[in-house]
Enzyme design. Structure first.
Site: not given
Length: 266
Positions: A111, A40, A153
């Site tokens: 995301k 990321e 993440c």
């Protein structure tokens, strides 16, 4: 088949970050990897210029061209960490693009889960939703090497996302990340192993791993984990290229011996 998790210590310097990313992709290819995952924020870490980058990437930009070029040059399926894209409300999305070994974009994931938390480190408070908007689509991509489910993440903490990937017939889970030092050292590996075990998928998790500025430290530990939960290769801190073998037949055999997906009741 070999796969690689690429670990960086990205900064606010775009040019330097791109140079280091290319070095790592080249190293993965040299070691025989057919799939590589960048972390990321690989291109820009901790900079307000993310909004300028997002505007430039809206209709295809430098970063997308860079990633496509790397995939084609090194003949590797490349998960391009994250790059920013404009959101409709003035914020940006954290988007992960996947490129085939010919440089063609195979798909994109935005995301879904945003990190708004207090973790007790030097920065103290994280409010990702101040700048980032959440995506709303679960993405599994047919890569030619297997079906790849993409998370980013903080998504790691939400097992229902990965169960949906399994319903979409994912074989491999990739997770570009920038886990904080405090949360990563406590939870990163246990959560990754759980996602691999419960979904009987290979997991390739590429993290940031070092000191980025006076307030930001990331946890490293980029890793490849097989469908039995075994850690096949793992980094410490600092820049790294982690390469491991992926046995697709062994994974298929495990799913036949222990058909967890068929045993679900809830």
């Amino acid at each position: 088949m070999k796969v690689a998790a690429l670990q960086m210590v990205s900064t606010k310097q775009l040019k330097t970050n791109l140079q280091r990313a290319e070095v790592l992709v080249a190293k993965a290819a040299k070691n025989g990897a057919q799939l590589a995952v960048l972390p990321e924020n690989f291109a820009m870490f901790g900079s307000k210029e993310v909004f300028d980058l997002a505007a430039a990437e809206n209709a295809g930009g430098e970063l997308q061209a860079f990633l496509a070029g790397l995939a084609a040059q090194y003949k590797i399926v490349l998960v391009g960490g994250t790059i920013p894209l404009p959101a409709e409300d003035g914020r940006v999305y954290a988007a992960s693009f996947v490129y085939g070994a010919d440089g063609v974009c195979l798909g994109r994931y935005r995301k879904i889960h945003l990190f708004d938390a207090d973790v007790g480190d030097a920065q103290g408070s994280y409010r990702e939703s101040d700048s980032y908007a959440p995506g709303d689509e679960v993405v599994v991509i047919d890569s030619g090497l297997g079906r790849i489910g993409v998370g980013i993440c903080y998504d790691l903490r939400f097992p229902e996302l990965f169960r949906r990937m399994l319903e979409l017939e994912a074989d491999i889970i990739v997770l570009p990340s920038a886990f904080t030092r405090n949360t990563g050292w406590a939870h990163w590996l246990p959560l990754l192993r759980a996602r691999a075990i419960e979904n009987q998928c290979l997991v390739v998790a590429a993290n940031q791993g070092g000191v980025h500025d006076a307030k930001r430290q990331t946890s490293g530990g980029s890793v490849v984990i097989d469908s039995w939960g075994r850690v096949l290769a793992e980094a410490g801190l600092g820049e790294a290229c982690v390469v491991a073998n992926y046995d697709q037949e062994e994974q298929r055999a495990l799913r036949l011996r222990m058909p967890v997906a068929q045993h679900r009741r809830l």
